[in-house]
Write an enzyme that holds these catalytic residues in place. Structure first.
Site, PDB file in Angstrom:
ATOM      1  N   ARG A 147       0.971  -1.083  -0.207  1.00  8.15           N
ATOM      2  CA  ARG A 147      -0.029  -0.102   0.007  1.00  8.15           C
ATOM      3  C   ARG A 147       0.781   1.246   0.154  1.00  8.15           C
ATOM      4  O   ARG A 147       1.745   1.510   0.826  1.00  8.15           O
ATOM      5  CB  ARG A 147      -0.971  -0.033   1.189  1.00  8.15           C
ATOM      6  CG  ARG A 147      -1.511   1.211   1.615  1.00  8.15           C
ATOM      7  CD  ARG A 147      -3.064   1.460   1.147  1.00  8.15           C
ATOM      8  NE  ARG A 147      -3.682   2.721   1.248  1.00  8.15           N
ATOM      9  CZ  ARG A 147      -4.546   3.277   2.193  1.00  8.15           C
ATOM     10  NH1 ARG A 147      -5.036   2.264   2.930  1.00  8.15           N
ATOM     11  NH2 ARG A 147      -5.144   4.361   2.037  1.00  8.15           N
TER      12      ARG A 147
ATOM     13  N   ASP B 107      -6.801  -1.912   2.119  1.00  2.00           N
ATOM     14  CA  ASP B 107      -7.056  -0.922   3.168  1.00  2.00           C
ATOM     15  C   ASP B 107      -7.774  -1.526   4.409  1.00  2.00           C
ATOM     16  O   ASP B 107      -8.441  -2.344   4.029  1.00  2.00           O
ATOM     17  CB  ASP B 107      -8.148   0.122   2.373  1.00  2.00           C
ATOM     18  CG  ASP B 107      -8.407   1.481   3.401  1.00  2.00           C
ATOM     19  OD1 ASP B 107      -7.571   1.956   4.150  1.00  2.00           O
ATOM     20  OD2 ASP B 107      -9.835   1.847   3.176  1.00  2.00           O
TER      21      ASP B 107
ATOM     22  N   ASP C 229      -9.069  -0.749   8.088  1.00  2.00           N
ATOM     23  CA  ASP C 229      -9.731   0.447   8.942  1.00  2.00           C
ATOM     24  C   ASP C 229     -10.027  -0.110  10.244  1.00  2.00           C
ATOM     25  O   ASP C 229     -10.836  -1.034  10.395  1.00  2.00           O
ATOM     26  CB  ASP C 229     -10.734   1.368   8.313  1.00  2.00           C
ATOM     27  CG  ASP C 229     -10.280   2.292   7.333  1.00  2.00           C
ATOM     28  OD1 ASP C 229      -9.103   2.622   7.223  1.00  2.00           O
ATOM     29  OD2 ASP C 229     -11.087   2.600   6.402  1.00  2.00           O
TER      30      ASP C 229
ATOM     31  N   ARG D  23      -6.256   1.477  -4.233  1.00  2.00           N
ATOM     32  CA  ARG D  23      -5.272   0.943  -3.215  1.00  2.00           C
ATOM     33  C   ARG D  23      -5.321  -0.625  -3.340  1.00  2.00           C
ATOM     34  O   ARG D  23      -6.336  -1.400  -3.400  1.00  2.00           O
ATOM     35  CB  ARG D  23      -5.561   1.200  -1.702  1.00  2.00           C
ATOM     36  CG  ARG D  23      -6.927   0.932  -1.305  1.00  2.00           C
ATOM     37  CD  ARG D  23      -7.676   1.859  -0.291  1.00  2.00           C
ATOM     38  NE  ARG D  23      -7.806   3.152  -0.614  1.00  2.00           N
ATOM     39  CZ  ARG D  23      -8.125   4.338   0.086  1.00  2.00           C
ATOM     40  NH1 ARG D  23      -8.440   4.078   1.315  1.00  2.00           N
ATOM     41  NH2 ARG D  23      -8.190   5.357  -0.555  1.00  2.00           N
TER      42      ARG D  23
END
Length: 163
Positions: A87, A99, A101, A96
């Site tokens: 990334r 990811d 989160d 991307r």
């Protein structure tokens, strides 16, 4: 001092380099984190990108973990996985490879530089709420409500289950 196991929830997404495989690999790597167990995994969803639309659609999922890591330690581990998988953070909301989160960790309402929990995007992002509802519909997101109720308030436009 004995550290308690705490539930934590992670959104996983990719739209580059075989996104379905990158999501699967990201989730596999979550299972290898120290003092952490992968407990739940949602279905995969195909979603439109947030932000610039001139990029491929995303594959999104959610993972439920039990961890003894602090929220900051877990976030750092997620960022390490992203970096290891290639990334690069060049364009906000751009394409991307992976990811990850950190959405919420039980008992960790935090507002610090680089770490806000619950994640501020949870209540309005269908690509977060649909997968999260697969694994934790009755999860209470502090200040916002139950995941199932939040999901009922967002549009299903641009999201579908990926078989």
């Amino acid at each position: 001092m004995r550290l308690l196991w705490r539930p934590a929830y992670v959104a996983v997404g990719s739209n580059l380099n075989q996104p379905r495989e990158r999501v699967a690999e990201g989730i596999e790597r979550l299972a290898t984190l120290p003092q952490t167990r992968l407990e739940l995994r949602s279905r995969n969803y195909l979603t439109r990108p947030m932000g610039p639309q001139d990029q491929p659609n995303f594959v999104n999922a959610a993972a439920g973990l039990l961890t003894r890591l602090s929220a900051r330690e877990l976030l750092d581990a997620l960022l390490d996985i992203e970096r290891t998988m290639g990334r690069s953070r060049q364009e906000r909301w751009g394409p991307r490879i992976l990811d990850l989160d950190l959405l919420w960790m039980t008992g960790a309402v935090i507002d610090e530089p680089g770490l806000t929990l619950p994640h501020p995007g949870v209540p309005e992002r269908n690509f977060v709420l649909y997968p999260l509802c697969d694994i934790a519909p009755t999860l209470l997101i502090p200040g916002h409500g139950l995941v199932a109720n939040l999901k009922s308030r967002v549009s299903c436009d641009g999201i579908s289950i990926l078989e």
